[in-house]
Scaffold this motif. Sequence first.
Motif, PDB file in Angstrom:
ATOM      1  N   LYS A 103      37.085 -11.814 -45.376  1.00  0.00           N
ATOM      2  CA  LYS A 103      37.553 -10.426 -45.447  1.00  0.00           C
ATOM      3  C   LYS A 103      37.371  -9.834 -46.843  1.00  0.00           C
ATOM      4  N   ALA A 104      37.241 -10.670 -47.858  1.00  0.00           N
ATOM      5  CA  ALA A 104      36.992 -10.170 -49.211  1.00  0.00           C
ATOM      6  C   ALA A 104      35.642  -9.454 -49.292  1.00  0.00           C
ATOM      7  N   PHE A 105      34.724  -9.786 -48.377  1.00  0.00           N
ATOM      8  CA  PHE A 105      33.400  -9.169 -48.372  1.00  0.00           C
ATOM      9  C   PHE A 105      33.216  -8.145 -47.252  1.00  0.00           C
ATOM     10  N   ASN A 106      33.905  -8.345 -46.145  1.00  0.00           N
ATOM     11  CA  ASN A 106      33.803  -7.430 -45.010  1.00  0.00           C
ATOM     12  C   ASN A 106      35.140  -7.491 -44.288  1.00  0.00           C
ATOM     13  N   MET A 110      32.871  -6.335 -39.320  1.00  0.00           N
ATOM     14  CA  MET A 110      31.977  -5.550 -38.471  1.00  0.00           C
ATOM     15  C   MET A 110      30.668  -5.308 -39.214  1.00  0.00           C
ATOM     16  N   ALA A 111      29.571  -5.446 -38.518  1.00  0.00           N
ATOM     17  CA  ALA A 111      28.260  -5.187 -39.108  1.00  0.00           C
ATOM     18  C   ALA A 111      28.219  -3.776 -39.665  1.00  0.00           C
ATOM     19  N   GLY A 112      27.723  -3.646 -40.881  1.00  0.00           N
ATOM     20  CA  GLY A 112      27.609  -2.337 -41.521  1.00  0.00           C
ATOM     21  C   GLY A 112      28.883  -1.858 -42.187  1.00  0.00           C
ATOM     22  N   GLN A 113      29.952  -2.642 -42.134  1.00  0.00           N
ATOM     23  CA  GLN A 113      31.230  -2.249 -42.731  1.00  0.00           C
ATOM     24  C   GLN A 113      31.565  -3.114 -43.953  1.00  0.00           C
ATOM     25  N   ASP A 114      30.540  -3.535 -44.673  1.00  0.00           N
ATOM     26  CA  ASP A 114      30.757  -4.372 -45.852  1.00  0.00           C
ATOM     27  C   ASP A 114      31.597  -3.635 -46.885  1.00  0.00           C
ATOM     28  N   ASN A 115      32.431  -4.383 -47.587  1.00  0.00           N
ATOM     29  CA  ASN A 115      33.228  -3.803 -48.665  1.00  0.00           C
ATOM     30  C   ASN A 115      32.296  -3.358 -49.783  1.00  0.00           C
ATOM     31  N   ARG A 116      32.686  -2.318 -50.497  1.00  0.00           N
ATOM     32  CA  ARG A 116      31.897  -1.822 -51.639  1.00  0.00           C
ATOM     33  C   ARG A 116      32.451  -2.432 -52.917  1.00  0.00           C
ATOM     34  N   PHE A 117      31.572  -2.900 -53.776  1.00  0.00           N
ATOM     35  CA  PHE A 117      31.960  -3.563 -55.016  1.00  0.00           C
ATOM     36  C   PHE A 117      31.534  -2.745 -56.229  1.00  0.00           C
ATOM     37  N   PHE A 118      32.347  -2.825 -57.300  1.00  0.00           N
ATOM     38  CA  PHE A 118      32.135  -2.033 -58.509  1.00  0.00           C
ATOM     39  C   PHE A 118      32.397  -2.892 -59.749  1.00  0.00           C
ATOM     40  N   ASN A 119      31.884  -2.433 -60.900  1.00  0.00           N
ATOM     41  CA  ASN A 119      32.133  -3.109 -62.182  1.00  0.00           C
ATOM     42  C   ASN A 119      33.595  -3.017 -62.592  1.00  0.00           C
ATOM     43  N   THR A 120      34.162  -1.829 -62.447  1.00  0.00           N
ATOM     44  CA  THR A 120      35.576  -1.598 -62.751  1.00  0.00           C
ATOM     45  C   THR A 120      36.177  -0.877 -61.550  1.00  0.00           C
TER      46      THR A 120
END
Length: 183
Positions: A103-106, A110-120
């Motif tokens: 769940k930390a990644f999605n 669900m396909a296409g519902q990946d979590n968005r990651f940022f620098n800050t």
Amino acid sequence: MNPITIVSLFVYVAVTTSVILPELHVIKRISFKYPYSCQPGPLSYEGCALFITDYGVSRNMPDLLYNGACGSDNFFEVMLAGDDFGMLSDLGDVPLENVTASKAFNYENMAGQDNRFFNTINVVKGHTYAALLAKEEIRALFVFRVESYEKSGAATIAYAVKQYGVIQSVQEAPGFSWVEPNH
């Protein structure tokens, strides 16, 4: 017939002293006194950084930094130096107990519902975050939830480590650069 050249290659691997690794999937808490850039006196990680292991303390390599200028919105960061890679994702107002490594990644799985990651990432009371680290010697995944937060002041988080390793590189391509273009 072509002559064969034999080349001897010695690879020296620095051996790290034994490190006490964190227990996985166990919720712990830490309080930050103030954001890194809004602390009294000379800049120090004391009171504003999470070190998951004593190894990180000995190397002065925090795993999470609570930061922000005085009077501004505060943020978290994990990519702090050199060739460190780190990314953060805001999972929203979800219970920390429910966040698995998957769940930390999605979070929705669900396909296409990946979590968005940022620098800050901005600090939001009641939100849960995922942090992914790929440092020179550390590879980790941990999740945390902001339990209390005062702008330019103290904050408390609960966190759980999902994966943590102190790694040794056998070989690495030379020339890493954050700004080198491709040619």
